[in-house]
Scaffold this motif. Structure first.
Motif, PDB file in Angstrom:
ATOM      1  N   SER B  51       0.574  -1.602   0.163  1.00  0.00           N
ATOM      2  CA  SER B  51       0.170   0.525  -0.116  1.00  0.00           C
ATOM      3  C   SER B  51       1.093   0.506  -0.228  1.00  0.00           C
ATOM      4  CB  SER B  51      -1.162  -0.374   1.090  1.00  0.00           C
ATOM      5  OG  SER B  51      -0.956   1.101   1.389  1.00  0.00           O
ATOM      6  N   ASP B  52       0.624   2.068  -0.690  1.00  0.00           N
ATOM      7  CA  ASP B  52       1.074   3.825  -0.895  1.00  0.00           C
ATOM      8  C   ASP B  52       1.433   4.322   0.106  1.00  0.00           C
ATOM      9  OD1 ASP B  52       3.149   4.920  -2.632  1.00  0.00           O
ATOM     10  OD2 ASP B  52       1.337   5.589  -3.571  1.00  0.00           O
ATOM     11  N   LEU B  53       0.398   4.377   0.682  1.00  0.00           N
ATOM     12  CA  LEU B  53      -0.387   5.298   2.109  1.00  0.00           C
ATOM     13  C   LEU B  53       0.318   4.639   3.521  1.00  0.00           C
ATOM     14  CD1 LEU B  53      -1.691   7.783   1.921  1.00  0.00           C
ATOM     15  CD2 LEU B  53      -4.177   6.842   2.769  1.00  0.00           C
ATOM     16  N   LEU B  54       0.123   3.004   3.432  1.00  0.00           N
ATOM     17  CA  LEU B  54       0.543   2.845   4.163  1.00  0.00           C
ATOM     18  C   LEU B  54       2.440   3.011   4.543  1.00  0.00           C
ATOM     19  CD1 LEU B  54      -0.059   1.233   6.416  1.00  0.00           C
ATOM     20  CD2 LEU B  54       0.147  -0.855   5.216  1.00  0.00           C
ATOM     21  N   SER B  55       3.347   2.759   3.226  1.00  0.00           N
ATOM     22  CA  SER B  55       4.425   2.950   2.813  1.00  0.00           C
ATOM     23  C   SER B  55       4.489   4.578   3.364  1.00  0.00           C
ATOM     24  CB  SER B  55       5.060   2.104   1.670  1.00  0.00           C
ATOM     25  OG  SER B  55       4.396   3.545   0.789  1.00  0.00           O
ATOM     26  N   LEU B  56       4.516   5.505   4.096  1.00  0.00           N
ATOM     27  CA  LEU B  56       3.864   7.048   3.718  1.00  0.00           C
ATOM     28  C   LEU B  56       4.017   6.961   5.848  1.00  0.00           C
ATOM     29  CD1 LEU B  56       3.606   8.292   0.464  1.00  0.00           C
ATOM     30  CD2 LEU B  56       5.850   8.258   0.989  1.00  0.00           C
ATOM     31  N   ALA B  57       2.161   6.028   5.852  1.00  0.00           N
ATOM     32  CA  ALA B  57       2.520   7.083   6.881  1.00  0.00           C
ATOM     33  C   ALA B  57       2.437   6.295   8.485  1.00  0.00           C
ATOM     34  CB  ALA B  57       1.100   5.634   7.249  1.00  0.00           C
ATOM     35  N   LEU B  58       3.817   4.832   8.029  1.00  0.00           N
ATOM     36  CA  LEU B  58       4.995   4.473   8.731  1.00  0.00           C
ATOM     37  C   LEU B  58       5.755   4.993   9.156  1.00  0.00           C
ATOM     38  CD1 LEU B  58       4.664   0.570   8.110  1.00  0.00           C
ATOM     39  CD2 LEU B  58       3.261   1.490   9.532  1.00  0.00           C
ATOM     40  N   PRO B  59       6.179   5.504   8.217  1.00  0.00           N
ATOM     41  CA  PRO B  59       7.790   6.252   8.454  1.00  0.00           C
ATOM     42  C   PRO B  59       7.745   7.673   8.864  1.00  0.00           C
ATOM     43  CG  PRO B  59       7.132   6.041   5.869  1.00  0.00           C
ATOM     44  CD  PRO B  59       6.881   5.252   6.573  1.00  0.00           C
ATOM     45  N   ALA B  60       6.000   8.297   8.941  1.00  0.00           N
ATOM     46  CA  ALA B  60       5.731   9.676   8.416  1.00  0.00           C
ATOM     47  C   ALA B  60       5.206   9.706  11.195  1.00  0.00           C
ATOM     48  CB  ALA B  60       4.216   9.832   8.028  1.00  0.00           C
ATOM     49  N   GLN B  97       1.258  19.695   0.144  1.00  0.00           N
ATOM     50  CA  GLN B  97       0.278  21.033   1.915  1.00  0.00           C
ATOM     51  C   GLN B  97      -0.880  19.691   1.781  1.00  0.00           C
ATOM     52  OE1 GLN B  97       0.902  23.214   4.596  1.00  0.00           O
ATOM     53  NE2 GLN B  97      -0.449  21.845   5.040  1.00  0.00           N
ATOM     54  N   ARG B  98      -1.099  18.996   0.757  1.00  0.00           N
ATOM     55  CA  ARG B  98      -2.315  17.993   0.616  1.00  0.00           C
ATOM     56  C   ARG B  98      -1.837  16.731   1.396  1.00  0.00           C
ATOM     57  NH1 ARG B  98      -6.256  16.906  -5.138  1.00  0.00           N
ATOM     58  NH2 ARG B  98      -5.653  14.566  -3.983  1.00  0.00           N
ATOM     59  N   MET B  99      -0.821  16.784   0.646  1.00  0.00           N
ATOM     60  CA  MET B  99       0.112  15.327   1.098  1.00  0.00           C
ATOM     61  C   MET B  99       0.186  14.919   2.844  1.00  0.00           C
ATOM     62  SD  MET B  99       0.958  12.370   0.594  1.00  0.00           S
ATOM     63  CE  MET B  99       1.904  11.572  -0.731  1.00  0.00           C
ATOM     64  N   MET B 100       0.816  16.691   3.376  1.00  0.00           N
ATOM     65  CA  MET B 100       0.357  16.302   4.533  1.00  0.00           C
ATOM     66  C   MET B 100      -0.159  16.538   5.100  1.00  0.00           C
ATOM     67  SD  MET B 100       3.648  17.681   7.045  1.00  0.00           S
ATOM     68  CE  MET B 100       4.353  19.012   6.265  1.00  0.00           C
ATOM     69  N   ASN B 101      -1.227  17.525   4.730  1.00  0.00           N
ATOM     70  CA  ASN B 101      -2.880  16.502   5.271  1.00  0.00           C
ATOM     71  C   ASN B 101      -3.440  15.021   6.030  1.00  0.00           C
ATOM     72  OD1 ASN B 101      -2.671  19.675   5.832  1.00  0.00           O
ATOM     73  ND2 ASN B 101      -3.764  19.854   4.182  1.00  0.00           N
ATOM     74  N   THR B 102      -2.996  14.541   4.427  1.00  0.00           N
ATOM     75  CA  THR B 102      -3.535  13.216   4.521  1.00  0.00           C
ATOM     76  C   THR B 102      -2.508  12.269   5.390  1.00  0.00           C
ATOM     77  OG1 THR B 102      -3.170  13.147   2.375  1.00  0.00           O
ATOM     78  CG2 THR B 102      -4.166  10.809   2.532  1.00  0.00           C
ATOM     79  N   THR B 105      -3.884  13.481   8.763  1.00  0.00           N
ATOM     80  CA  THR B 105      -5.126  12.263   9.194  1.00  0.00           C
ATOM     81  C   THR B 105      -5.074  11.385   9.397  1.00  0.00           C
ATOM     82  OG1 THR B 105      -6.056  13.814   7.669  1.00  0.00           O
ATOM     83  CG2 THR B 105      -7.977  12.001   8.647  1.00  0.00           C
ATOM     84  N   ILE B 106      -3.916  10.662   9.299  1.00  0.00           N
ATOM     85  CA  ILE B 106      -3.493   9.531   9.646  1.00  0.00           C
ATOM     86  C   ILE B 106      -2.878   9.695  11.009  1.00  0.00           C
ATOM     87  CG2 ILE B 106      -2.306   6.469   9.586  1.00  0.00           C
ATOM     88  CD1 ILE B 106      -2.528   7.800   6.617  1.00  0.00           C
ATOM     89  N   LEU B 107      -2.313  10.368  11.654  1.00  0.00           N
ATOM     90  CA  LEU B 107      -0.929  10.115  12.513  1.00  0.00           C
ATOM     91  C   LEU B 107      -2.202  11.026  13.479  1.00  0.00           C
ATOM     92  CD1 LEU B 107       2.176  11.834  10.903  1.00  0.00           C
ATOM     93  CD2 LEU B 107       1.546   9.381  11.909  1.00  0.00           C
ATOM     94  N   ALA B 108      -2.883  11.761  13.448  1.00  0.00           N
ATOM     95  CA  ALA B 108      -4.130  12.223  14.244  1.00  0.00           C
ATOM     96  C   ALA B 108      -4.964  10.817  15.560  1.00  0.00           C
ATOM     97  CB  ALA B 108      -5.152  13.390  13.277  1.00  0.00           C
ATOM     98  N   GLU B 109      -4.849   9.908  14.667  1.00  0.00           N
ATOM     99  CA  GLU B 109      -5.324   8.480  14.917  1.00  0.00           C
ATOM    100  C   GLU B 109      -4.479   8.461  16.845  1.00  0.00           C
ATOM    101  OE1 GLU B 109      -7.973   6.603  14.299  1.00  0.00           O
ATOM    102  OE2 GLU B 109      -9.084   8.421  13.315  1.00  0.00           O
ATOM    103  N   ARG B 113       1.359  14.690  15.071  1.00  0.00           N
ATOM    104  CA  ARG B 113       0.852  15.695  13.840  1.00  0.00           C
ATOM    105  C   ARG B 113       2.571  15.729  13.624  1.00  0.00           C
ATOM    106  NH1 ARG B 113      -1.820  19.080  11.774  1.00  0.00           N
ATOM    107  NH2 ARG B 113      -1.227  20.447  10.695  1.00  0.00           N
ATOM    108  N   LEU B 114       2.422  15.883  12.146  1.00  0.00           N
ATOM    109  CA  LEU B 114       3.814  16.013  11.563  1.00  0.00           C
ATOM    110  C   LEU B 114       3.826  17.274  11.482  1.00  0.00           C
ATOM    111  CD1 LEU B 114       6.386  14.201  10.497  1.00  0.00           C
ATOM    112  CD2 LEU B 114       5.373  14.244   8.044  1.00  0.00           C
ATOM    113  N   GLN B 115       5.719  17.935  11.393  1.00  0.00           N
ATOM    114  CA  GLN B 115       4.882  20.126  10.855  1.00  0.00           C
ATOM    115  C   GLN B 115       6.513  19.270   9.701  1.00  0.00           C
ATOM    116  OE1 GLN B 115       6.585  22.261  14.911  1.00  0.00           O
ATOM    117  NE2 GLN B 115       5.631  20.180  15.888  1.00  0.00           N
ATOM    118  N   GLY B 116       7.366  18.884   9.503  1.00  0.00           N
ATOM    119  CA  GLY B 116       8.186  19.199   8.318  1.00  0.00           C
ATOM    120  C   GLY B 116       9.133  19.783   8.462  1.00  0.00           C
ATOM    121  N   ARG B 117       9.706  19.306   9.997  1.00  0.00           N
ATOM    122  CA  ARG B 117      10.891  20.023  10.525  1.00  0.00           C
ATOM    123  C   ARG B 117      12.135  19.458  10.682  1.00  0.00           C
ATOM    124  NH1 ARG B 117       9.310  21.519  15.774  1.00  0.00           N
ATOM    125  NH2 ARG B 117      10.919  19.906  15.886  1.00  0.00           N
TER     126      ARG B 117
END
Lengths: 190, 291
Positions: B51-60, B97-102, B105-109, B113-117
């Motif tokens: 899953s593309d989204l999972l592959s970004l959510a786990l490192p995020a 910003q769209r990718m960051m928001n998506t 949304t997952i991390l809010a669970e 919160r990812l700020q991008g720092r």
């Protein structure tokens, strides 16, 4: 019944092109130069070359794409992505094809699909991959006694060096459950 | 110097010696490593194949936790696969910003919160550029003169993001190797693919790729790596490959910080050399006699 069968075929074709559509979008600008093929370290083992695969994707030839082993032989080295004169994200396109194959549980790619799924299951259970649990479950899932045999001597070496634990695994805590579930929810079409 | 530290799953299992030796040499160099709290798997190459989204959510998730800790933004990562997965989130959320928001949304669970720092740094980048050859030279107590070392970079610390070295003809390891007194082996296999997980799913293909690398190292005393997957592929199947190629292809494979540690006079035990699958007695003797 005959009508239903035709409809099934029709729906399958529609959903097939739906699934390929985002990948077609990614590689629309492919000009068939073959730099990807010339760069690929695994091309020697492929049936279709990467260049040929991209043409099949643009033509929507789903059956042919998923009869081929080509995308499953991509080892994510990113050389084609680096060199593509059109700047296309080809490694990500290969991954997108792997995702379709995994989503449909296609038997042709049994080994890599089971490898990845069992890896992710171990991560889901413990937050970090537990190599012993993951490899044991993978060996069980492939139902081919020759596969664990190939790894036996390496496995014994790793256990002897204390690199993989043979003790009872910690109880699954599912620390990433909320993240897995939310991803699943976002990926399921309404 | 201080960095947040993401060891990753392999460094707790099959690559313990990479963890031991990284911590050892960083300590010697006066670098403090602060391990990220309750870090979890980056998804390896398995998540992006499912899953593309999972592959970004786990490192995020790991980046978001890191951003909550300390006022250090740089995360040191020794494993190239972990490095790329974490880096991918840094790169893909920058200006999107769209990718960051998506992802948020997952991390809010998990109330994250990812700020991008966060800035993700590979161990090799930090050794080559933040420490540098001069610093390495100043720490050498036991010169490795007389040894020839082949620098092997693999793929994912170099590509697709070209952060600290040439992605096709990398050179960042050479001054570091030469600072230890050893000579760098000149070859063109340093940035070729080791086959990654092919060794598990398509051994015939994996073996072919590794055989080329081992053949290219002829004349060197050892190959050094900066990735647990590369290390395992190069060291674990040498006998099989030698037999299959009708050639003597056995060679010592070390992690780069293990080589540096030997030059710094750190004991073999502290560097986990007994845990390597391919550190030959002949090589270890040669190290003792060097200088």
């Amino acid at each position: 019944m005959k009508t239903a069968t035709n409809l099934d075929v029709y729906y399958e074709a529609v959903s097939a092109s739906d699934k390929l559509a985002p990948i077609q979008e990614m590689i629309r600008a492919c000009m068939q130069c073959g730099t990807c093929t010339g760069s690929c370290p695994n091309a020697f083992a492929m049936d279709y070359t990467p260049r040929q695969l991209w043409r099949l994707v643009l033509l929507g030839q789903k059956d042919e794409i998923f009869r081929s082993k080509t995308f499953s032989l991509c080892s994510d080295c990113y050389l084609c992505t680096l060199r593509c004169p059109r700047g296309l994200h080809l490694t990500e396109a290969m991954d997108a094809l792997k995702q379709i194959a995994a989503g449909e549980n296609r038997a042709e790619y049994k080994y890599s699909i089971l490898f990845n799924k069992n890896f992710m299951q171990s991560v889901r259970r413990h937050g970090r991959v537990k190599e012993m649990e993951f490899m044991t479950n993978y060996f069980t899932a492939v139902k081919n006694p020759l596969v664990p045999f190939r790894f036996a001597s390496l496995g014994i070496k790793l256990i002897a060096k204390g690199k993989v634990s043979v003790s009872w695994l910690p109880k699954a805590r599912f620390p990433l459950e909320k993240i897995f579930q939310k991803v699943n929810e976002l990926e399921t079409p309404p | 110097m201080r960095y947040l530290y993401y060891p990753g799953c392999s460094l707790e299992g099959t690559a313990i010696e990479y963890n031991l030796s990284t911590r050892c040499i960083m300590h010697m160099a006066g670098v403090e490593l602060v391990e990220i709290d309750d870090w979890t798997c980056c998804g390896a190459s398995a998540a992006e194949a499912t899953s593309d989204l999972l592959s970004l959510a786990l490192p995020a998730r790991n980046l978001a936790i890191a951003e909550k800790m300390e006022d250090v933004d740089e995360i040191l990562v020794p494993c190239s696969a972990c490095y790329l997965n974490l880096k991918k989130v840094e790169e893909k959320t920058r200006g999107d910003q769209r990718m960051m928001n998506t992802l948020n949304t997952i991390l809010a669970e998990e109330n994250l919160r990812l700020q991008g720092r966060a800035v993700v740094r590979h161990l090799l980048d930090v050794i080559a550029n933040d420490l540098g050859a001069q610093k390495i030279l100043s720490l050498v107590k036991h010169s490795l003169r007389g040894l020839i070392i082949a620098p092997y970079y693999g793929c994912q610390c170099l590509r697709p993001y070209t952060v600290f070295d040439d992605p096709e003809v990398p050179q960042s390891m050479e001054p570091i190797i030469e600072a230890t007194g050893a000579k760098a082996h000149h070859w063109d296999m340093g940035a070729t693919c080791c086959g990654a997980s092919h060794m598990n799913t398509r051994m015939d293909v994996g073996i072919e790729l590794v055989a080329h690398i081992l053949e290219g190292a002829k004349g060197a005393d050892a190959i050094v790596t900066v990735c647990p997957m590369c290390q395992m592929n190069l060291e674990a199947h040498q006998r099989k490959i030698s037999h299959w190629r009708h050639a003597e292809l056995d060679i010592t494979i070390l992690y780069l910080p293990q080589l540096l540690g030997l030059a710094f006079g750190i004991s073999e035990e502290e560097l986990g050399l007994n845990l390597n699958l391919s550190a030959s007695d002949a090589f270890l003797e040669k190290i003792q006699k060097a200088a």
